[in-house]
Write a protein that holds these residues in place. Structure first.
Motif, PDB file in Angstrom:
ATOM      1  N   GLU A   1     -11.216  -2.174  -6.794  1.00 25.11           N
ATOM      2  CA  GLU A   1     -10.545  -3.148  -6.159  1.00 25.11           C
ATOM      3  C   GLU A   1     -11.201  -4.590  -6.541  1.00 25.11           C
ATOM      4  N   GLN A   2     -10.389  -5.586  -6.949  1.00 19.30           N
ATOM      5  CA  GLN A   2     -10.849  -7.045  -7.193  1.00 19.30           C
ATOM      6  C   GLN A   2     -11.197  -7.859  -5.968  1.00 19.30           C
ATOM      7  N   ARG A   3     -10.775  -7.108  -4.563  1.00 20.49           N
ATOM      8  CA  ARG A   3     -10.813  -8.307  -3.679  1.00 20.49           C
ATOM      9  C   ARG A   3     -11.886  -7.493  -2.693  1.00 20.49           C
TER      10      ARG A   3
ATOM     11  N   ILE B   1       2.932 -12.558  -1.781  1.00 16.64           N
ATOM     12  CA  ILE B   1       1.381 -11.934  -2.233  1.00 16.64           C
ATOM     13  C   ILE B   1       0.734 -11.426  -1.145  1.00 16.64           C
ATOM     14  N   LEU B   2      -0.483 -10.444  -1.474  1.00 17.03           N
ATOM     15  CA  LEU B   2      -1.160  -9.754  -0.483  1.00 17.03           C
ATOM     16  C   LEU B   2      -2.034 -11.094   0.321  1.00 17.03           C
ATOM     17  N   ASP B   3      -2.596 -12.035  -0.603  1.00 17.49           N
ATOM     18  CA  ASP B   3      -3.465 -13.143   0.073  1.00 17.49           C
ATOM     19  C   ASP B   3      -3.683 -14.015  -1.114  1.00 17.49           C
TER      20      ASP B   3
ATOM     21  N   HIS C   1     -13.107  -8.005   0.333  1.00 18.50           N
ATOM     22  CA  HIS C   1     -13.060  -7.859   1.892  1.00 18.50           C
ATOM     23  C   HIS C   1     -12.216  -6.324   1.843  1.00 18.50           C
ATOM     24  N   LEU C   2     -11.478  -6.022   0.627  1.00 18.30           N
ATOM     25  CA  LEU C   2     -10.716  -4.936   0.809  1.00 18.30           C
ATOM     26  C   LEU C   2     -11.591  -3.603   0.699  1.00 18.30           C
ATOM     27  N   VAL C   3     -12.569  -4.071  -0.269  1.00 15.03           N
ATOM     28  CA  VAL C   3     -13.314  -2.683  -0.768  1.00 15.03           C
ATOM     29  C   VAL C   3     -14.190  -2.449   0.474  1.00 15.03           C
TER      30      VAL C   3
ATOM     31  N   LYS D   1      -5.740   2.800   1.100  1.00 16.50           N
ATOM     32  CA  LYS D   1      -5.009   3.814   1.565  1.00 16.50           C
ATOM     33  C   LYS D   1      -4.656   4.990   0.786  1.00 16.50           C
ATOM     34  N   PHE D   2      -4.164   5.056  -0.223  1.00 11.12           N
ATOM     35  CA  PHE D   2      -3.848   5.943  -1.205  1.00 11.12           C
ATOM     36  C   PHE D   2      -5.209   7.056  -1.464  1.00 11.12           C
ATOM     37  N   CYS D   3      -6.329   6.360  -1.776  1.00  8.65           N
ATOM     38  CA  CYS D   3      -7.739   6.986  -1.906  1.00  8.65           C
ATOM     39  C   CYS D   3      -7.901   8.003  -0.934  1.00  8.65           C
TER      40      CYS D   3
ATOM     41  N   PHE E   1       0.014   2.037  -8.483  1.00  7.03           N
ATOM     42  CA  PHE E   1       0.985   1.793  -7.813  1.00  7.03           C
ATOM     43  C   PHE E   1       1.268   0.226  -8.129  1.00  7.03           C
ATOM     44  N   ASN E   2       1.994   0.054  -9.282  1.00  8.93           N
ATOM     45  CA  ASN E   2       2.438  -1.205  -9.814  1.00  8.93           C
ATOM     46  C   ASN E   2       1.447  -2.190  -9.302  1.00  8.93           C
ATOM     47  N   PRO E   3       0.208  -2.179  -9.963  1.00  5.45           N
ATOM     48  CA  PRO E   3      -1.027  -2.936  -9.347  1.00  5.45           C
ATOM     49  C   PRO E   3      -1.002  -4.418  -9.803  1.00  5.45           C
ATOM     50  N   PHE E   4      -0.156  -4.856 -10.732  1.00  6.28           N
ATOM     51  CA  PHE E   4      -0.212  -6.096 -11.410  1.00  6.28           C
ATOM     52  C   PHE E   4       0.959  -6.931 -11.046  1.00  6.28           C
ATOM     53  N   ALA E   5       2.036  -6.483 -10.278  1.00  7.44           N
ATOM     54  CA  ALA E   5       3.139  -7.057 -10.107  1.00  7.44           C
ATOM     55  C   ALA E   5       2.939  -8.184  -9.136  1.00  7.44           C
ATOM     56  N   GLU E   6       1.674  -8.200  -8.530  1.00  9.57           N
ATOM     57  CA  GLU E   6       1.650  -9.413  -7.433  1.00  9.57           C
ATOM     58  C   GLU E   6       1.441 -10.610  -8.233  1.00  9.57           C
ATOM     59  N   GLN E   7       1.090 -10.418  -9.438  1.00 13.76           N
ATOM     60  CA  GLN E   7       0.851 -11.645 -10.309  1.00 13.76           C
ATOM     61  C   GLN E   7       2.247 -12.583 -10.523  1.00 13.76           C
TER      62      GLN E   7
ATOM     63  N   PHE F   1       0.752  -1.150   0.146  1.00 12.74           N
ATOM     64  CA  PHE F   1       0.078   0.128   0.148  1.00 12.74           C
ATOM     65  C   PHE F   1       0.775   1.186   0.242  1.00 12.74           C
ATOM     66  N   THR F   2       0.228   2.350  -0.492  1.00 11.77           N
ATOM     67  CA  THR F   2       0.950   3.513  -0.608  1.00 11.77           C
ATOM     68  C   THR F   2       1.175   4.322   0.592  1.00 11.77           C
ATOM     69  N   SER F   3       2.547   4.608   0.836  1.00 14.84           N
ATOM     70  CA  SER F   3       2.844   5.359   2.137  1.00 14.84           C
ATOM     71  C   SER F   3       2.308   6.618   1.976  1.00 14.84           C
TER      72      SER F   3
HETATM   73  C1  LIG Z   1      -0.135  -2.545  -4.893  1.00 13.86           C
HETATM   74  S1  LIG Z   1      -1.848  -2.691  -4.265  1.00 13.86           S
HETATM   75  C2  LIG Z   1      -1.998  -0.926  -4.249  1.00 13.86           C
HETATM   76  C3  LIG Z   1      -3.120  -0.626  -3.430  1.00 13.86           C
HETATM   77  C4  LIG Z   1      -3.565   0.994  -3.333  1.00 13.86           C
HETATM   78  N1  LIG Z   1      -3.550   1.599  -4.756  1.00 13.86           N
HETATM   79  C5  LIG Z   1      -2.417   1.798  -2.654  1.00 13.86           C
HETATM   80  O1  LIG Z   1      -1.822   2.494  -3.408  1.00 13.86           O
HETATM   81  O2  LIG Z   1      -2.586   1.712  -1.482  1.00 13.86           O
HETATM   82  C6  LIG Z   1      -2.508  -3.211  -5.856  1.00 13.86           C
HETATM   83  C7  LIG Z   1      -3.851  -3.525  -5.616  1.00 13.86           C
HETATM   84  O3  LIG Z   1      -4.617  -3.826  -7.161  1.00 13.86           O
HETATM   85  C8  LIG Z   1      -5.662  -4.705  -6.994  1.00 13.86           C
HETATM   86  N2  LIG Z   1      -5.795  -5.350  -8.158  1.00 13.86           N
HETATM   87  C9  LIG Z   1      -4.829  -5.826  -9.153  1.00 13.86           C
HETATM   88  N3  LIG Z   1      -5.375  -6.202 -10.397  1.00 13.86           N
HETATM   89  C10 LIG Z   1      -6.581  -5.801 -10.551  1.00 13.86           C
HETATM   90  C11 LIG Z   1      -7.726  -5.809 -11.196  1.00 13.86           C
HETATM   91  N4  LIG Z   1      -7.366  -6.341 -12.425  1.00 13.86           N
HETATM   92  N5  LIG Z   1      -8.909  -5.110 -10.909  1.00 13.86           N
HETATM   93  C12 LIG Z   1      -8.974  -4.646  -9.585  1.00 13.86           C
HETATM   94  N6  LIG Z   1      -8.010  -4.593  -9.069  1.00 13.86           N
HETATM   95  C13 LIG Z   1      -6.981  -5.269  -8.947  1.00 13.86           C
HETATM   96  C14 LIG Z   1      -4.845  -5.795  -6.076  1.00 13.86           C
HETATM   97  O4  LIG Z   1      -5.818  -6.769  -5.513  1.00 13.86           O
HETATM   98  C15 LIG Z   1      -4.304  -4.785  -5.076  1.00 13.86           C
HETATM   99  O5  LIG Z   1      -5.199  -4.753  -3.994  1.00 13.86           O
END
Ligand SMILES: C[S@@+](CC[C@H](N)C(=O)[O-])C[C@H]1O[C@@H](n2cnc3c(N)ncnc32)[C@H](O)[C@@H]1O
Length: 200
Positions: A79-81, A134-136, A83-85, A61-63, A121-127, A31-33
């Motif tokens: 957000e795809q998860r 991973i986050l979960d 529980h986080l939404v 956190k960012f928003c 914030f590099n949202p797809f790197a977790e893949q 998450f973004t600092s």
């Molecule tokens: C690195 S976190 C960043 C969270 C937030 N943007 C922040 O800066 O605090 C990336 C998030 O993107 C979500 N994500 C990744 N691919 C996604 C997709 N295709 N649709 C919706 N959410 C996605 C992940 O589940 C994860 O929670």
């Protein structure tokens, strides 16, 4: 209740303590600092009335920090998860942040044309992460998703109108399309934050 990170001497904990313990441990990586959020929002929303999409908003956190910093702008986190939404929405209510909303879903099922700026914030790197990074495990992880998501993001950004602003934190997996220019006049700020502006 007022947003707690506005206190004097604030630090990451002033936000993270409101997350569940399992997310507190992951916040540093995923998450973004607070300093990055404050810097990024200045680049994303320089004028009033801007609409910003956080691509993959996690627990918000960012928003939440950005919406508090820029009350004249509006923020959507997708957000795809689920529980986080849920967590993000509850925090927005708790701190009465009016200019933010959160959507549960796939970011590529959303129409991006209504937004003036995007935060990534590099949202797809977790893949590509190892299992312990991973986050979960509530989503499927596969490097093929990474390629598909990065390609889809590139296409969405290519279709955006001139003037669109994109702020990346550690990138998004590819450089933006060629008609985006790295803005050279950005004020000094945390590293790994880049502002790109679509010129045509
Ligand atoms: C690195 S976190 C960043 C969270 C937030 N943007 C922040 O800066 O605090 C990336 C998030 O993107 C979500 N994500 C990744 N691919 C996604 C997709 N295709 N649709 C919706 N959410 C996605 C992940 O589940 C994860 O929670």
């Amino acid at each position: 209740m007022t947003a707690p990170w506005t206190r004097d001497g604030d630090d990451e904990w002033s936000f993270d303590e409101y997350l569940p313990p399992e997310l507190q441990l992951k916040s540093f990586v995923h998450f973004t600092s607070l300093p990055v959020a404050r810097h990024a929002v200045r680049l994303l929303a320089p004028t009033a009335g801007m609409r910003i999409l956080d691509v993959g908003s996690g627990p918000g956190k960012f928003c939440l920090v950005a919406a508090h910093e820029a009350p004249q702008a509006s923020f959507v986190g997708i957000e795809q998860r689920k529980h986080l939404v849920y967590i993000a929405t509850r925090l927005a209510e708790r701190w009465a942040v009016p200019n933010v909303s959160f959507i549960h879903g796939d970011v590529f099922a959303l129409d991006w044309s209504g937004f003036d700026a995007f935060y990534l914030f590099n949202p797809f790197a977790e893949q590509l992460f190892k299992p312990w990074q991973i986050l979960d495990d509530t989503i499927e992880h596969d490097p093929k998703h990474f390629i598909r998501y990065v390609t889809a993001t590139y296409k969405r950004l290519a279709q955006a109108r001139a003037g669109t602003r994109v702020v990346t934190h550690h990138g998004f997996g590819a450089p933006p399309p060629l008609d985006y220019e790295l803005a050279s006049d950005t004020p000094p700020g945390p590293s790994s934050v880049e502002l790109w502006i679509k010129r045509r």
